[in-house]
Design a protein around this motif. Structure first.
Motif, mmCIF file in Angstrom:
data_model
loop_
_atom_site.group_PDB
_atom_site.id
_atom_site.type_symbol
_atom_site.label_atom_id
_atom_site.label_comp_id
_atom_site.label_asym_id
_atom_site.label_seq_id
_atom_site.Cartn_x
_atom_site.Cartn_y
_atom_site.Cartn_z
ATOM 1 N N LEU A 168 44.375 48.207 40.610
ATOM 2 C CA LEU A 168 43.128 47.573 40.221
ATOM 3 C C LEU A 168 42.758 46.468 41.196
ATOM 4 C CD1 LEU A 168 43.711 47.305 36.367
ATOM 5 C CD2 LEU A 168 42.363 49.018 37.594
ATOM 6 N N PRO A 169 41.469 46.217 41.388
ATOM 7 C CA PRO A 169 41.054 45.126 42.285
ATOM 8 C C PRO A 169 41.376 43.770 41.673
ATOM 9 C CG PRO A 169 39.154 46.057 41.169
ATOM 10 C CD PRO A 169 40.316 46.940 40.824
ATOM 11 N N ARG A 170 41.584 42.781 42.542
ATOM 12 C CA ARG A 170 41.808 41.416 42.069
ATOM 13 C C ARG A 170 40.812 40.502 42.757
ATOM 14 N NH1 ARG A 170 44.451 37.774 45.270
ATOM 15 N NH2 ARG A 170 45.325 38.535 47.224
ATOM 16 N N LYS A 171 40.461 39.433 42.081
ATOM 17 C CA LYS A 171 39.472 38.506 42.608
ATOM 18 C C LYS A 171 40.132 37.460 43.487
ATOM 19 C CE LYS A 171 35.365 35.978 41.069
ATOM 20 N NZ LYS A 171 34.576 35.546 39.886
ATOM 21 N N ARG A 172 39.586 37.235 44.668
ATOM 22 C CA ARG A 172 40.134 36.271 45.605
ATOM 23 C C ARG A 172 39.439 34.925 45.448
ATOM 24 N NH1 ARG A 172 40.333 39.353 51.343
ATOM 25 N NH2 ARG A 172 38.486 38.070 51.624
ATOM 26 N N GLU A 173 39.991 33.929 46.145
ATOM 27 C CA GLU A 173 39.417 32.593 46.083
ATOM 28 C C GLU A 173 38.000 32.547 46.647
ATOM 29 O OE1 GLU A 173 42.023 29.910 48.019
ATOM 30 O OE2 GLU A 173 43.606 30.054 46.511
ATOM 31 N N ASP A 174 37.700 33.449 47.600
ATOM 32 C CA ASP A 174 36.364 33.457 48.199
ATOM 33 C C ASP A 174 35.365 34.299 47.413
ATOM 34 O OD1 ASP A 174 37.252 35.992 48.719
ATOM 35 O OD2 ASP A 174 37.229 35.813 50.894
ATOM 36 N N LYS A 175 35.735 34.678 46.165
ATOM 37 C CA LYS A 175 34.877 35.381 45.215
ATOM 38 C C LYS A 175 34.783 36.883 45.463
ATOM 39 C CE LYS A 175 34.106 31.379 43.451
ATOM 40 N NZ LYS A 175 34.857 30.957 42.245
ATOM 41 N N TRP A 176 35.360 37.372 46.565
ATOM 42 C CA TRP A 176 35.397 38.813 46.792
ATOM 43 C C TRP A 176 36.520 39.425 45.973
ATOM 44 C CZ3 TRP A 176 32.215 42.024 49.538
ATOM 45 C CH2 TRP A 176 31.257 41.419 50.349
ATOM 46 N N PHE A 177 36.330 40.704 45.606
ATOM 47 C CA PHE A 177 37.406 41.470 44.993
ATOM 48 C C PHE A 177 38.070 42.301 46.075
ATOM 49 C CE2 PHE A 177 34.981 40.482 41.229
ATOM 50 C CZ PHE A 177 35.935 40.393 40.227
ATOM 51 N N GLU A 178 39.374 42.455 46.001
ATOM 52 C CA GLU A 178 40.060 43.289 46.969
ATOM 53 C C GLU A 178 40.974 44.281 46.253
ATOM 54 O OE1 GLU A 178 42.346 40.823 49.572
ATOM 55 O OE2 GLU A 178 43.990 40.602 48.152
ATOM 56 N N ILE A 179 41.133 45.441 46.881
ATOM 57 C CA ILE A 179 42.020 46.476 46.382
ATOM 58 C C ILE A 179 43.092 46.716 47.433
ATOM 59 C CG2 ILE A 179 42.237 48.880 45.659
ATOM 60 C CD1 ILE A 179 39.308 48.816 44.858
ATOM 61 N N GLU A 180 44.343 46.655 47.025
ATOM 62 C CA GLU A 180 45.427 46.916 47.968
ATOM 63 C C GLU A 180 45.561 48.418 48.173
ATOM 64 O OE1 GLU A 180 50.247 46.233 48.451
ATOM 65 O OE2 GLU A 180 49.169 45.323 46.781
ATOM 66 N N PHE A 181 45.350 48.858 49.408
ATOM 67 C CA PHE A 181 45.459 50.282 49.726
ATOM 68 C C PHE A 181 46.909 50.739 49.697
ATOM 69 C CE2 PHE A 181 41.407 51.579 52.248
ATOM 70 C CZ PHE A 181 40.635 51.169 51.190
ATOM 71 N N GLY A 182 47.792 49.910 50.189
ATOM 72 C CA GLY A 182 49.189 50.297 50.265
ATOM 73 C C GLY A 182 49.904 49.523 51.344
ATOM 74 N N GLU A 183 51.120 49.934 51.640
ATOM 75 C CA GLU A 183 51.945 49.287 52.643
ATOM 76 C C GLU A 183 52.384 50.324 53.675
ATOM 77 O OE1 GLU A 183 55.227 47.499 50.662
ATOM 78 O OE2 GLU A 183 53.978 46.496 49.154
ATOM 79 N N PHE A 184 52.540 49.870 54.904
ATOM 80 C CA PHE A 184 53.048 50.781 55.923
ATOM 81 C C PHE A 184 53.913 50.020 56.897
ATOM 82 C CE2 PHE A 184 49.045 49.244 57.704
ATOM 83 C CZ PHE A 184 49.396 48.949 59.007
ATOM 84 N N PHE A 185 54.831 50.748 57.504
ATOM 85 C CA PHE A 185 55.691 50.187 58.531
ATOM 86 C C PHE A 185 55.639 51.096 59.735
ATOM 87 C CE2 PHE A 185 59.763 50.282 60.785
ATOM 88 C CZ PHE A 185 59.848 48.961 61.185
ATOM 89 N N SER A 186 55.399 50.520 60.879
ATOM 90 C CA SER A 186 55.330 51.297 62.112
ATOM 91 C C SER A 186 56.426 50.827 63.054
ATOM 92 C CB SER A 186 53.959 51.143 62.777
ATOM 93 O OG SER A 186 53.929 51.825 64.012
ATOM 94 N N GLY A 187 57.351 51.699 63.359
ATOM 95 C CA GLY A 187 58.447 51.329 64.234
ATOM 96 C C GLY A 187 58.193 51.650 65.688
#
Length: 218
Positions: A168-187
Protein backbone atom coordinates in the motif's frame (compact mmCIF):
# COMPACT_ATOMS: atom_id res chain seq x y z
CA UNK A 1 39.21 6.70 25.45
CA UNK A 2 39.08 8.69 28.70
CA UNK A 3 38.53 12.42 29.11
CA UNK A 4 42.16 13.20 29.88
CA UNK A 5 43.26 11.53 26.64
CA UNK A 6 40.75 13.60 24.66
CA UNK A 7 41.94 16.79 26.31
CA UNK A 8 45.46 16.36 24.96
CA UNK A 9 44.58 14.86 21.58
CA UNK A 10 44.82 17.28 18.61
CA UNK A 11 41.48 18.24 17.10
CA UNK A 12 42.57 16.97 13.68
CA UNK A 13 43.16 13.50 15.16
CA UNK A 14 39.69 13.48 16.68
CA UNK A 15 38.21 14.62 13.35
CA UNK A 16 40.05 11.83 11.52
CA UNK A 17 38.65 9.23 13.92
CA UNK A 18 35.10 10.61 13.60
CA UNK A 19 35.38 10.60 9.81
CA UNK A 20 35.51 6.79 9.92
CA UNK A 21 32.11 6.59 11.64
CA UNK A 22 28.84 7.82 10.13
CA UNK A 23 26.89 11.09 9.79
CA UNK A 24 24.62 10.05 12.66
CA UNK A 25 27.57 9.23 14.92
CA UNK A 26 29.30 12.50 14.03
CA UNK A 27 26.23 14.45 15.14
CA UNK A 28 26.15 12.50 18.39
CA UNK A 29 29.87 13.01 18.97
CA UNK A 30 29.42 16.77 18.64
CA UNK A 31 27.55 16.70 21.96
CA UNK A 32 30.48 15.25 23.91
CA UNK A 33 32.50 18.42 24.37
CA UNK A 34 33.55 21.63 22.66
CA UNK A 35 36.56 20.04 20.99
CA UNK A 36 34.38 17.18 19.76
CA UNK A 37 31.82 19.65 18.44
CA UNK A 38 34.50 21.50 16.51
CA UNK A 39 36.06 18.29 15.19
CA UNK A 40 32.73 16.67 14.27
CA UNK A 41 31.68 19.71 12.25
CA UNK A 42 34.91 20.05 10.31
CA UNK A 43 35.28 19.78 6.55
CA UNK A 44 37.66 16.87 7.08
CA UNK A 45 34.80 14.80 8.53
CA UNK A 46 31.99 15.78 6.17
CA UNK A 47 34.13 15.63 3.04
CA UNK A 48 34.46 11.92 3.76
CA UNK A 49 30.70 11.51 4.20
CA UNK A 50 29.93 13.14 0.85
CA UNK A 51 29.97 10.90 -2.26
CA UNK A 52 33.48 10.84 -3.81
CA UNK A 53 32.17 12.37 -7.05
CA UNK A 54 29.88 14.98 -5.51
CA UNK A 55 31.69 17.87 -7.23
CA UNK A 56 31.23 16.25 -10.63
CA UNK A 57 27.53 15.68 -9.91
CA UNK A 58 27.02 19.31 -8.88
CA UNK A 59 28.78 20.47 -12.05
CA UNK A 60 26.28 18.45 -14.12
CA UNK A 61 23.24 19.96 -12.45
CA UNK A 62 20.73 22.01 -14.40
CA UNK A 63 22.00 25.11 -12.58
CA UNK A 64 25.63 24.36 -13.48
CA UNK A 65 27.58 27.53 -14.06
CA UNK A 66 24.98 29.70 -12.33
CA UNK A 67 25.25 31.53 -9.03
CA UNK A 68 23.16 28.75 -7.46
CA UNK A 69 25.78 26.15 -8.34
CA UNK A 70 28.57 28.40 -7.10
CA UNK A 71 26.81 28.93 -3.81
CA UNK A 72 26.76 25.17 -3.20
CA UNK A 73 30.52 25.00 -3.55
CA UNK A 74 30.87 27.87 -1.07
CA UNK A 75 29.04 25.99 1.68
CA UNK A 76 30.92 24.16 4.41
CA UNK A 77 31.02 20.43 3.75
CA UNK A 78 28.57 19.78 6.59
CA UNK A 79 26.11 22.37 5.30
CA UNK A 80 26.50 21.02 1.76
CA UNK A 81 25.79 17.49 3.00
CA UNK A 82 22.51 18.44 4.64
CA UNK A 83 21.56 20.76 1.78
CA UNK A 84 21.84 17.85 -0.66
CA UNK A 85 19.77 15.71 1.71
CA UNK A 86 16.88 18.16 1.81
CA UNK A 87 17.18 19.87 -1.58
CA UNK A 88 17.57 17.46 -4.52
CA UNK A 89 19.35 18.94 -7.53
CA UNK A 90 18.13 18.42 -11.09
CA UNK A 91 20.45 16.76 -13.57
CA UNK A 92 20.76 16.62 -17.34
CA UNK A 93 17.56 17.76 -19.04
CA UNK A 94 15.87 18.35 -15.69
CA UNK A 95 14.00 15.03 -15.67
CA UNK A 96 16.35 13.34 -13.20
CA UNK A 97 17.38 14.42 -9.72
CA UNK A 98 20.11 13.63 -7.21
CA UNK A 99 20.06 13.74 -3.43
CA UNK A 100 21.89 12.21 -0.46
CA UNK A 101 20.42 9.78 2.04
CA UNK A 102 20.64 11.63 5.36
CA UNK A 103 21.59 8.64 7.53
CA UNK A 104 24.13 6.94 5.28
CA UNK A 105 25.37 9.59 2.83
CA UNK A 106 24.62 7.24 -0.07
CA UNK A 107 23.29 8.48 -3.39
CA UNK A 108 19.59 8.75 -4.20
CA UNK A 109 18.39 9.26 -7.76
CA UNK A 110 14.88 9.96 -8.98
CA UNK A 111 13.64 9.54 -12.53
CA UNK A 112 10.87 12.01 -13.34
CA UNK A 113 7.69 10.92 -15.09
CA UNK A 114 9.06 12.08 -18.45
CA UNK A 115 11.92 9.59 -18.10
CA UNK A 116 9.52 6.66 -17.69
CA UNK A 117 7.75 4.49 -20.23
CA UNK A 118 4.03 5.00 -19.54
CA UNK A 119 1.66 2.98 -21.70
CA UNK A 120 -0.62 5.43 -23.57
CA UNK A 121 1.24 8.24 -21.81
CA UNK A 122 1.14 10.45 -24.92
CA UNK A 123 -2.57 9.88 -25.54
CA UNK A 124 -4.54 12.85 -24.10
CA UNK A 125 -7.59 10.61 -23.79
CA UNK A 126 -5.88 8.62 -21.03
CA UNK A 127 -3.11 10.79 -19.55
CA UNK A 128 -2.59 14.51 -19.12
CA UNK A 129 0.80 16.12 -18.57
CA UNK A 130 0.51 19.03 -16.18
CA UNK A 131 2.89 21.61 -14.84
CA UNK A 132 4.05 21.10 -11.28
CA UNK A 133 2.98 24.69 -10.63
CA UNK A 134 -0.65 23.59 -11.07
CA UNK A 135 -0.37 21.26 -8.08
CA UNK A 136 -1.16 22.34 -4.50
CA UNK A 137 1.79 24.18 -2.93
CA UNK A 138 2.51 21.41 -0.42
CA UNK A 139 2.51 18.72 -3.12
CA UNK A 140 4.53 20.38 -5.86
CA UNK A 141 7.03 18.20 -7.66
CA UNK A 142 10.75 18.83 -8.03
CA UNK A 143 10.21 18.26 -11.77
CA UNK A 144 8.54 20.69 -14.15
CA UNK A 145 5.89 18.17 -15.26
CA UNK A 146 3.96 15.28 -13.75
CA UNK A 147 1.62 12.76 -15.40
CA UNK A 148 -2.07 12.77 -14.40
CA UNK A 149 -4.00 9.57 -15.08
CA UNK A 150 -7.38 10.41 -16.59
CA UNK A 151 -8.89 6.99 -17.30
CA UNK A 152 -7.33 3.62 -18.20
CA UNK A 153 -8.13 -0.03 -17.58
CA UNK A 154 -4.52 -1.12 -18.25
CA UNK A 155 -2.02 0.74 -16.07
CA UNK A 156 1.62 0.10 -16.94
CA UNK A 157 4.65 2.19 -15.98
CA UNK A 158 8.20 0.94 -16.31
CA UNK A 159 11.83 1.85 -16.54
CA UNK A 160 15.11 0.00 -16.89
CA UNK A 161 17.93 1.31 -14.55
CA UNK A 162 11.08 -5.33 -9.59
CA UNK A 163 7.61 -5.41 -9.51
CA UNK A 164 4.81 -4.13 -7.30
CA UNK A 165 3.51 -6.85 -5.03
CA UNK A 166 0.42 -5.26 -3.54
CA UNK A 167 2.09 -2.97 -1.01
CA UNK A 168 0.00 0.00 0.00
CA UNK A 169 1.15 3.59 -0.59
CA UNK A 170 2.34 5.66 2.36
CA UNK A 171 2.25 9.40 2.79
CA UNK A 172 5.58 11.22 2.94
CA UNK A 173 6.52 14.41 4.73
CA UNK A 174 6.33 16.32 1.44
CA UNK A 175 2.65 15.28 1.07
CA UNK A 176 3.31 12.86 -1.80
CA UNK A 177 2.28 9.23 -1.53
CA UNK A 178 4.84 6.62 -2.48
CA UNK A 179 4.61 2.92 -3.26
CA UNK A 180 7.62 0.68 -2.70
CA UNK A 181 8.18 -1.32 -5.87
CA UNK A 182 10.63 -3.70 -4.29
CA UNK A 183 14.28 -4.29 -3.54
CA UNK A 184 17.12 -5.34 -5.79
CA UNK A 185 20.80 -6.10 -5.50
CA UNK A 186 23.18 -5.83 -8.40
CA UNK A 187 26.56 -7.46 -8.02
CA UNK A 188 27.79 -6.59 -11.50
CA UNK A 189 28.65 -3.20 -12.94
CA UNK A 190 26.45 -2.36 -15.90
CA UNK A 191 23.70 -4.87 -15.11
CA UNK A 192 20.11 -3.74 -15.82
CA UNK A 193 17.13 -3.80 -13.49
CA UNK A 194 13.60 -3.25 -14.76
CA UNK A 195 11.15 -1.40 -12.51
CA UNK A 196 7.57 -2.11 -13.43
CA UNK A 197 4.21 -0.94 -12.02
CA UNK A 198 1.34 -2.91 -13.53
CA UNK A 199 -2.40 -2.87 -12.89
CA UNK A 200 -4.40 -4.91 -15.41
CA UNK A 201 -7.62 -5.71 -13.54
CA UNK A 202 -10.81 -4.99 -15.49
CA UNK A 203 -11.82 -1.92 -13.46
CA UNK A 204 -10.94 1.52 -14.80
CA UNK A 205 -8.43 3.67 -12.96
CA UNK A 206 -8.08 7.45 -12.69
CA UNK A 207 -6.73 10.24 -10.51
CA UNK A 208 -3.17 8.94 -10.10
CA UNK A 209 -0.47 11.63 -10.38
CA UNK A 210 2.94 10.19 -11.25
CA UNK A 211 5.88 12.16 -9.87
CA UNK A 212 8.60 9.65 -10.75
CA UNK A 213 10.53 6.62 -9.52
CA UNK A 214 13.21 7.01 -6.86
CA UNK A 215 16.22 4.75 -6.38
CA UNK A 216 17.68 4.94 -2.89
CA UNK A 217 19.74 2.77 -0.55
CA UNK A 218 17.97 0.51 1.89
Amino acid sequence: MDVTTVDVMPEECIATIISFTSPREACRDSLVSRIFASAAGSDLVWERFLPPDYQQIISESVSSGSSASSSLNNLSKKDLYFHLCDNPILLGNGNRSFAIDKLSGKKCYMLGARELSIVWGDNPQYWRWISSAELPVLAQSRFSEVALLLDVCWLEIRDTPGGHDGRLPRKREDKWFEIEFGEFFSGQVGSLVEMHLLGTAGNWKSGLVVHGIELRPK
